[in-house]
Scaffold this active site. Structure first.
Site, PDB file in Angstrom:
ATOM      1  N   ASN A  18     -39.826  92.779 -35.796  1.00  0.00           N
ATOM      2  CA  ASN A  18     -40.376  92.276 -34.552  1.00  0.00           C
ATOM      3  C   ASN A  18     -41.384  93.145 -34.203  1.00  0.00           C
ATOM      4  OD1 ASN A  18     -40.550  90.674 -32.003  1.00  0.00           O
ATOM      5  ND2 ASN A  18     -38.413  89.844 -32.466  1.00  0.00           N
ATOM      6  N   ALA A  74     -41.691  83.753 -36.498  1.00  0.00           N
ATOM      7  CA  ALA A  74     -41.004  82.987 -35.105  1.00  0.00           C
ATOM      8  C   ALA A  74     -42.081  83.269 -34.161  1.00  0.00           C
ATOM      9  CB  ALA A  74     -39.594  83.648 -34.641  1.00  0.00           C
ATOM     10  N   GLY A  75     -42.298  82.358 -33.127  1.00  0.00           N
ATOM     11  CA  GLY A  75     -43.055  82.474 -31.883  1.00  0.00           C
ATOM     12  C   GLY A  75     -44.362  81.448 -31.779  1.00  0.00           C
ATOM     13  N   PHE A  76     -44.737  81.031 -33.055  1.00  0.00           N
ATOM     14  CA  PHE A  76     -45.868  80.298 -33.168  1.00  0.00           C
ATOM     15  C   PHE A  76     -45.620  78.995 -32.697  1.00  0.00           C
ATOM     16  CE2 PHE A  76     -49.534  77.756 -34.608  1.00  0.00           C
ATOM     17  CZ  PHE A  76     -50.411  78.662 -34.563  1.00  0.00           C
ATOM     18  N   ASP A  77     -44.423  78.478 -33.381  1.00  0.00           N
ATOM     19  CA  ASP A  77     -43.880  77.010 -33.116  1.00  0.00           C
ATOM     20  C   ASP A  77     -42.505  77.226 -32.411  1.00  0.00           C
ATOM     21  OD1 ASP A  77     -43.519  74.264 -32.730  1.00  0.00           O
ATOM     22  OD2 ASP A  77     -43.460  73.973 -34.873  1.00  0.00           O
ATOM     23  N   SER A 121     -36.439  91.122 -29.390  1.00  0.00           N
ATOM     24  CA  SER A 121     -37.831  90.845 -28.689  1.00  0.00           C
ATOM     25  C   SER A 121     -37.697  91.879 -27.467  1.00  0.00           C
ATOM     26  CB  SER A 121     -37.595  89.603 -28.126  1.00  0.00           C
ATOM     27  OG  SER A 121     -38.702  89.257 -27.020  1.00  0.00           O
ATOM     28  N   ASN A 159     -32.135  86.602 -32.990  1.00  0.00           N
ATOM     29  CA  ASN A 159     -33.110  87.815 -32.753  1.00  0.00           C
ATOM     30  C   ASN A 159     -32.582  88.710 -31.573  1.00  0.00           C
ATOM     31  OD1 ASN A 159     -35.474  88.745 -31.525  1.00  0.00           O
ATOM     32  ND2 ASN A 159     -36.398  87.040 -30.916  1.00  0.00           N
ATOM     33  N   GLY A 194     -41.625  85.937 -23.214  1.00  0.00           N
ATOM     34  CA  GLY A 194     -40.294  85.844 -22.704  1.00  0.00           C
ATOM     35  C   GLY A 194     -39.606  84.690 -22.966  1.00  0.00           C
ATOM     36  N   PHE A 195     -39.549  84.169 -24.295  1.00  0.00           N
ATOM     37  CA  PHE A 195     -38.744  82.953 -24.583  1.00  0.00           C
ATOM     38  C   PHE A 195     -39.047  81.892 -23.975  1.00  0.00           C
ATOM     39  CE2 PHE A 195     -35.232  86.003 -26.484  1.00  0.00           C
ATOM     40  CZ  PHE A 195     -36.289  86.322 -27.578  1.00  0.00           C
ATOM     41  N   ASN A 204     -39.025  91.410 -24.873  1.00  0.00           N
ATOM     42  CA  ASN A 204     -39.386  90.812 -23.558  1.00  0.00           C
ATOM     43  C   ASN A 204     -38.308  89.914 -22.822  1.00  0.00           C
ATOM     44  OD1 ASN A 204     -42.288  91.437 -23.920  1.00  0.00           O
ATOM     45  ND2 ASN A 204     -42.176  89.760 -25.478  1.00  0.00           N
ATOM     46  N   THR A 205     -37.122  90.161 -23.365  1.00  0.00           N
ATOM     47  CA  THR A 205     -35.910  89.812 -22.429  1.00  0.00           C
ATOM     48  C   THR A 205     -35.077  90.994 -22.199  1.00  0.00           C
ATOM     49  OG1 THR A 205     -35.926  87.664 -23.456  1.00  0.00           O
ATOM     50  CG2 THR A 205     -33.795  88.140 -22.644  1.00  0.00           C
ATOM     51  N   ASN A 256     -48.064  90.644 -26.512  1.00  0.00           N
ATOM     52  CA  ASN A 256     -47.366  89.420 -25.866  1.00  0.00           C
ATOM     53  C   ASN A 256     -45.921  89.814 -24.861  1.00  0.00           C
ATOM     54  OD1 ASN A 256     -44.747  87.891 -26.664  1.00  0.00           O
ATOM     55  ND2 ASN A 256     -45.437  88.737 -28.676  1.00  0.00           N
ATOM     56  N   ARG A 257     -45.853  88.914 -23.782  1.00  0.00           N
ATOM     57  CA  ARG A 257     -44.703  89.053 -23.089  1.00  0.00           C
ATOM     58  C   ARG A 257     -44.254  87.683 -22.655  1.00  0.00           C
ATOM     59  NH1 ARG A 257     -48.122  92.360 -20.009  1.00  0.00           N
ATOM     60  NH2 ARG A 257     -49.284  91.065 -18.324  1.00  0.00           N
ATOM     61  N   THR A 286     -49.630  87.318 -36.339  1.00  0.00           N
ATOM     62  CA  THR A 286     -51.068  87.721 -35.904  1.00  0.00           C
ATOM     63  C   THR A 286     -52.148  87.764 -37.206  1.00  0.00           C
ATOM     64  OG1 THR A 286     -49.888  89.402 -34.457  1.00  0.00           O
ATOM     65  CG2 THR A 286     -52.175  89.755 -34.738  1.00  0.00           C
ATOM     66  N   LYS A 336     -32.990  89.471 -36.989  1.00  0.00           N
ATOM     67  CA  LYS A 336     -34.313  90.351 -36.972  1.00  0.00           C
ATOM     68  C   LYS A 336     -34.292  91.466 -35.829  1.00  0.00           C
ATOM     69  CE  LYS A 336     -39.068  88.816 -35.637  1.00  0.00           C
ATOM     70  NZ  LYS A 336     -40.043  87.609 -35.564  1.00  0.00           N
TER      71      LYS A 336
HETATM   72  C1  LIG Z   1     -47.371  85.575 -29.294  1.00  0.00           C
HETATM   73  C2  LIG Z   1     -46.103  85.777 -30.006  1.00  0.00           C
HETATM   74  C3  LIG Z   1     -45.023  85.484 -29.735  1.00  0.00           C
HETATM   75  C4  LIG Z   1     -44.133  85.470 -30.494  1.00  0.00           C
HETATM   76  N1  LIG Z   1     -42.727  85.147 -30.127  1.00  0.00           N
HETATM   77  C5  LIG Z   1     -41.539  85.646 -30.898  1.00  0.00           C
HETATM   78  C6  LIG Z   1     -40.565  84.799 -30.671  1.00  0.00           C
HETATM   79  O1  LIG Z   1     -40.270  84.166 -29.967  1.00  0.00           O
HETATM   80  N2  LIG Z   1     -39.450  85.351 -31.578  1.00  0.00           N
HETATM   81  C7  LIG Z   1     -39.569  86.353 -32.420  1.00  0.00           C
HETATM   82  O2  LIG Z   1     -38.513  86.482 -33.188  1.00  0.00           O
HETATM   83  N3  LIG Z   1     -40.542  86.814 -32.733  1.00  0.00           N
HETATM   84  C8  LIG Z   1     -41.600  86.569 -31.937  1.00  0.00           C
HETATM   85  N4  LIG Z   1     -42.896  87.216 -32.182  1.00  0.00           N
HETATM   86  C9  LIG Z   1     -42.773  88.269 -33.265  1.00  0.00           C
HETATM   87  C10 LIG Z   1     -43.390  87.719 -34.725  1.00  0.00           C
HETATM   88  O3  LIG Z   1     -42.708  86.690 -35.135  1.00  0.00           O
HETATM   89  C11 LIG Z   1     -43.565  88.691 -35.665  1.00  0.00           C
HETATM   90  O4  LIG Z   1     -42.384  89.154 -35.824  1.00  0.00           O
HETATM   91  C12 LIG Z   1     -44.444  90.001 -35.016  1.00  0.00           C
HETATM   92  O5  LIG Z   1     -45.314  89.683 -34.245  1.00  0.00           O
HETATM   93  C13 LIG Z   1     -45.054  90.763 -36.314  1.00  0.00           C
HETATM   94  O6  LIG Z   1     -45.652  90.091 -37.312  1.00  0.00           O
HETATM   95  P1  LIG Z   1     -47.210  89.936 -37.159  1.00  0.00           P
HETATM   96  O7  LIG Z   1     -47.923  91.343 -37.051  1.00  0.00           O
HETATM   97  O8  LIG Z   1     -47.653  89.127 -38.587  1.00  0.00           O
HETATM   98  O9  LIG Z   1     -47.619  89.222 -35.929  1.00  0.00           O
HETATM   99  C14 LIG Z   1     -44.122  86.684 -31.428  1.00  0.00           C
HETATM  100  C15 LIG Z   1     -45.178  87.235 -31.642  1.00  0.00           C
HETATM  101  C16 LIG Z   1     -46.311  86.804 -31.244  1.00  0.00           C
HETATM  102  C17 LIG Z   1     -47.497  87.651 -31.428  1.00  0.00           C
END
Ligand SMILES: Cc1cc2nc3c(=O)[nH]c(=O)nc-3n(C[C@H](O)[C@H](O)[C@H](O)COP(=O)(O)O)c2cc1C
Length: 392
Positions: free
Chosen positions: A273, A81-84, A197, A194, A133-134, A199-200, A130-131, A349, A244
């Site tokens: 997360n 999550a978070g990429f799209d 996070s 979720n 913040g949804f 950031n909320t 990242n922060r 990442t 999550k």
């Molecule tokens: C820029 C960014 C935005 C993210 N946004 C969300 C999000 O909106 N919701 C969520 O559940 N996780 C979010 N994540 C967390 C990722 O889904 C993932 O759980 C976390 O980055 C650990 O995996 P990784 O080490 O492969 O990045 C975000 C991560 C990054 C780097």
């Protein structure tokens, strides 16, 4: 596909990979992200290109197939999550070789997220902070997009990740999640709550068992009402529900959440997360301080995410689908998570640093490991190290 076009496709992706390293890393991280997502969507929108990309990059080895949530996936590898965040391009991303895409986090109300800059690279650690913040367009907009997906790949599993709208008070969080769940249940392959996070403000308090219990009850009620045959929901029509969790939980809290998930019959847990910890980083303290508050992802998260996964597996055995997320960047990492008990894998990442050929590399590595172990399917490796560690 003919060998020539396959080679051309791989060469094109390799050039893209070079571009990715040379250009993308020089522009601000969030702009690079938007550019990358835009390029992937454009590439996939060219008539026939999605098909070509899939033929070149999507895993075709039957040893990779997994059966989960009542359906077959081409591999255990998904995009976290978070990429799209708004489901603007799940099928384009799937064409790069992900078997499932988790869109979101989405909230009941659209919101802009935190002020920029809010996404930072720590290259020495192969990490991101990242922060965000949804920032998202809201659950109704996502539901509409998922309903009318262009170039839909029927084999791709698209899950929706739900969070709390920032302005909604904590006391009304359950109703806020329930609103999103009702909108998304009819169009998502699975739903994720979720509650992790950083950031909320206050969100992670929802991981406390009493809060989580109330949240899940509210969401279940909303999903039941939203499903077409609410009076007799069958196991097969029910949308799988996962939570999550954060890597920063104490062991006893991980156990309590695992017990609750079993008691309430949740379908799975995503671990983990991002972390609020900044321990054991190779980047200088000044670089780390310059990124400010937020969740750290990538390589430094690896040991902690693996620990949480192992703890969950020890507590739940094979009764839940465990989804590993956090620091997966090599085929060895991916294989280790499967052996530790993950049926599915997610990354964010590792994909950012690895580029568009990254999913292909991971899948090829997983195929090789499964075959070397003499397995007919990667799924046979799920939890083998956990089983070996269990005293008889
Ligand atoms: C820029 C960014 C935005 C993210 N946004 C969300 C999000 O909106 N919701 C969520 O559940 N996780 C979010 N994540 C967390 C990722 O889904 C993932 O759980 C976390 O980055 C650990 O995996 P990784 O080490 O492969 O990045 C975000 C991560 C990054 C780097």
């Amino acid at each position: 596909m003919a060998l020539g076009s396959r080679v051309r496709m791989i060469a094109a992706m390799a050039i893209y990979q070079l571009l990715f390293s040379a250009v993308f890393r020089r522009v601000p991280a969030e702009a690079a992200h938007q550019l990358a997502l835009g390029l992937i969507r454009c590439a996939a929108a060219v008539p026939g290109a999605s098909w070509l990309l899939r033929r070149a990059l999507a895993p075709a080895d039957p040893v990779l197939r997994v059966h989960v949530f009542g359906r077959d996936l081409a591999s255990p590898l998904g995009l976290a999550a978070g990429f799209d965040k708004d489901a603007v391009g799940p099928d384009a991303l799937g064409a790069l070789g992900f078997a499932f895409i988790e869109v979101g986090t989405v909230t009941a109300e659209p919101q802009v997220g935190n002020p920029r800059p809010r996404l930072f690279r720590l290259p020495a650690d192969r990490a991101l902070v990242n922060r965000m913040g949804f920032n998202n367009h809201g659950a109704a907009a996502m539901a509409a997009r998922l309903r009318s997906r262009q170039h839909r790949d029927p084999r791709l599993l698209v899950g929706a990740n739900i969070g709390k709208t920032r302005v909604v008070p904590d006391a009304a969080a359950a109703a806020d999640y329930a609103t999103s769940a009702a909108l998304l249940a009819p169009v998502a392959g699975y739903l994720v709550l979720n509650v992790s996070s950083p950031n909320t403000p206050g969100l992670r308090n929802l991981q406390a068992v009493d809060q989580l219990r109330a949240l899940i009850a509210a969401v279940r009620g909303a999903v039941r009402d939203a499903e077409p045959h609410a009076a007799q929901p069958s196991a097969s029509s029910r949308v799988p529900l996962l939570i999550k969790i954060a890597p920063d939980l104490a062991d006893e809290d991980i156990d309590a959440i695992a017990d609750l998930a079993l008691e309430l019959g949740l379908d799975g847990i995503i671990a983990t997360n991002t972390t609020v910890s900044r321990d054991n980083l190779a980047s200088s303290p000044a670089e780390v301080a310059a990124t400010g508050a937020g969740g750290l992802s990538g390589a430094p998260l690896k040991p902690r995410a693996l620990h949480v996964l192992r703890r969950l597996r020890a507590r739940t055995g094979d009764r839940l689908v465990l989804v590993a997320s956090g620091g997966i960047e090599t085929p060895d990492d991916a294989w280790e998570r499967i052996e530790a008990g993950a049926t599915l894998l997610q990354a964010y990442t590792g994909f950012i640093y690895g580029g568009p050929l990254w999913p292909r590399r991971i899948c090829r590595g997983l195929s090789a490991r499964a075959r070397a172990a003499g397995l007919a399917s990667v799924q046979q490796a799920v939890g083998v190290t956990a089983r070996a560690a269990t005293p008889r």
